[in-house]
Motif scaffolding. Structure first.
Motif, PDB file in Angstrom:
ATOM      1  N   GLN A   1       0.958  -1.146   0.325  1.00  0.00           N
ATOM      2  CA  GLN A   1      -0.166  -0.472  -0.271  1.00  0.00           C
ATOM      3  C   GLN A   1       1.042   0.809   0.225  1.00  0.00           C
ATOM      4  O   GLN A   1       1.993   1.303   0.592  1.00  0.00           O
ATOM      5  N   THR A   2       0.910   2.283  -1.228  1.00  0.00           N
ATOM      6  CA  THR A   2       1.650   2.952  -1.311  1.00  0.00           C
ATOM      7  C   THR A   2       1.058   4.130  -0.026  1.00  0.00           C
ATOM      8  O   THR A   2       0.106   4.420   0.568  1.00  0.00           O
ATOM      9  N   GLY A   3       2.369   5.493  -0.231  1.00  0.00           N
ATOM     10  CA  GLY A   3       1.636   6.889   0.451  1.00  0.00           C
ATOM     11  C   GLY A   3       1.276   7.337  -1.033  1.00  0.00           C
ATOM     12  O   GLY A   3       0.195   7.134  -0.935  1.00  0.00           O
ATOM     13  N   LYS A   4       0.670   8.523   0.256  1.00  0.00           N
ATOM     14  CA  LYS A   4       0.246   9.388  -0.628  1.00  0.00           C
ATOM     15  C   LYS A   4       1.382  10.468  -1.030  1.00  0.00           C
ATOM     16  O   LYS A   4       1.415  11.249  -0.404  1.00  0.00           O
ATOM     17  N   TRP A   5       0.402  10.875  -2.243  1.00  0.00           N
ATOM     18  CA  TRP A   5       1.312  12.059  -3.442  1.00  0.00           C
ATOM     19  C   TRP A   5       0.491  12.672  -4.303  1.00  0.00           C
ATOM     20  O   TRP A   5      -0.136  12.496  -5.114  1.00  0.00           O
TER      21      TRP A   5
END
Length: 415
Positions: free
Chosen positions: A67-71
């Motif tokens: 699960q990626t972080g947010k950008w």
């Protein structure tokens, strides 16, 4: 130059620098990401009073992902599952050809469970790709997380919160990855495809008035082309439009839920559907112990074919008993009167439930069921939980159902 002359310049510089101070680095997608790791071992025993041999299944479901972080509100998720048999194949997993055994619907195989892009903004979010969708209590749309191969959805889901306490949800689905996947073979049938094709639209509006009242209205249009209510029913016979209204909340130690829905045919369904759903439920919590009783009705129809109220996308194991005797609603419908208790015990959780099943049309009694479970974290290992679970169903109508006992032992680790 005096300070008064510099003041406009300072303001301009601050205005220009504000976006720069809030600028986000694309590396946040990885630096703020989270590894997904989950392993679930399960032993399942099924004993039915029919010609099938008793089933004994040992399976291991492993899940890995990221699960990626947010950008700038953007994020992504990728997740893969594998279900593998351990030991002998002395059970019918619906794909292994062991038709002389009772069913344990956990086929072997590997599949992408989720693969999605998500955008979060101030008033909601948008998700595109293969994803988990659980609406309300999952009575109509859910992920069937109890089975080793979770049900996920290919499509688009958007949520909007235009005002405080109101959430509007819309989803478009063009493929459903069922628990019977990842693939079909010569042993599947028209009631258990690995993928359900068709165009479906889910609309859900929920308004939280207060802790005492949450009101939800929904309209689910299910275009399910390649699945049938039974092997004798035509394909498309589960395509339906369901409109309903639900109210639930808590009042001090009391909790409640009341719900009504109507179901009609949709898309190219060759059957003329017209049936109703009712629910009334009341709970009371005392010193951490929840007592609950309810009455749920899925209406029947005495016309040609099984035209009773069906919930093909529901997390069905959570309703009408854990023995899963009524995954398909009988043609005469079903009335389920139930009572149960959920209590903390020795650092774990105990559940006990009793169900009494009757036909919605006519006066036939289907039978009754007792369900028991106990789950407890394993000391010293964070994320490791053990579960023992038992269901016993006693039939009053052997022409429709049979006595069924099921027992599970489970060990699950979540990172």
């Amino acid at each position: 130059m005096n300070n008064h002359a510099l003041k406009p310049l300072y303001i301009a510089l601050l205005a220009l620098s504000a976006p720069l101070a809030q600028a986000e680095d694309i590396s946040q997608l990885f630096n703020d990401g989270k590894l997904i790791l989950d392993a679930r071992y399960r032993y399942e025993h099924v004993d039915q009073d029919n010609t099938f041999d008793h089933a004994n299944a040992q399976t291991l479901r492993t899940r890995v992902g990221f699960q990626t972080g947010k950008w700038y509100g953007l994020s992504g998720l990728i997740e893969a599952d594998n279900t593998s048999r351990i030991g002998d194949a002395s059970y019918n997993n619906t794909r292994n050809g062991q038709g002389n055994y009772s069913v344990v619907a956990d086929p072997d195989g590997s599949e992408i469970n989720q693969a999605l892009l998500r955008y979060d903004f101030a008033q909601g979010n948008l998700v595109v790709g293969r994803q988990r969708i659980n609406l309300d209590n999952q009575r109509f749309v859910g992920g069937v997380a109890w089975r080793q191969n979770e049900q996920t959805y290919d499509g688009l889901l958007g949520q909007l919160k235009p005002i405080d306490k109101l959430t509007l949800t819309y989803a478009y689905i063009d493929n459903i990855n069922t628990i019977f996947g990842p693939g079909d073979n010569r042993f599947d049938n028209r009631t258990n495809p690995a993928n359900i094709e068709g165009h479906s639209h889910l609309l859900n509006a929920q308004y939280v008035v207060s802790p005492a009242l949450t009101v939800t209205a929904y309209n689910y249009l299910l275009g399910l082309d390649n699945i049938a209510a039974s092997n004798a029913s035509p394909l498309g016979s589960l395509a339906s439009q369901t409109n309903g209204l639900r109210a639930n909340g808590t009042l001090g130690a009391f909790s409640y839920a009341a719900e009504y829905a109507q179901q009609k045919d949709y898309a190219d369904n060759p059957l003329d559907l017209d049936s109703d759903y009712y629910l009334a439920e009341l709970g009371y919590t005392w010193q951490g112990v929840l007592f609950k009783g309810g009455y749920e009705v899925l209406g029947g129809d005495d016309g040609a074919g099984n035209r009773a109220f069906q919930t093909p996308l529901a997390t069905k194991h959570a309703f009408q008993g854990w023995a899963d005797v009524f995954l398909t609603t009988p043609a005469d419908g079903i009335e389920d009167a139930y009572v149960g208790v959920t209590a903390p015990l020795w650092g774990g959780q105990l559940q006990a439930w009793y169900h009494d099943f009757d036909a919605e049309q006519g006066s036939d009694s289907y039978g009754d069921e007792i369900d028991l479970s106990y789950g407890h974290p394993i000391p010293g290992v964070k994320g490791l939980v053990a579960l023992a679970k038992y269901a016993t169903y006693s039939s009053d109508d052997e022409a429709l159902t049979v006595d069924t006992d099921k027992f599970w032992l489970q060990l699950q680790y979540t990172y």
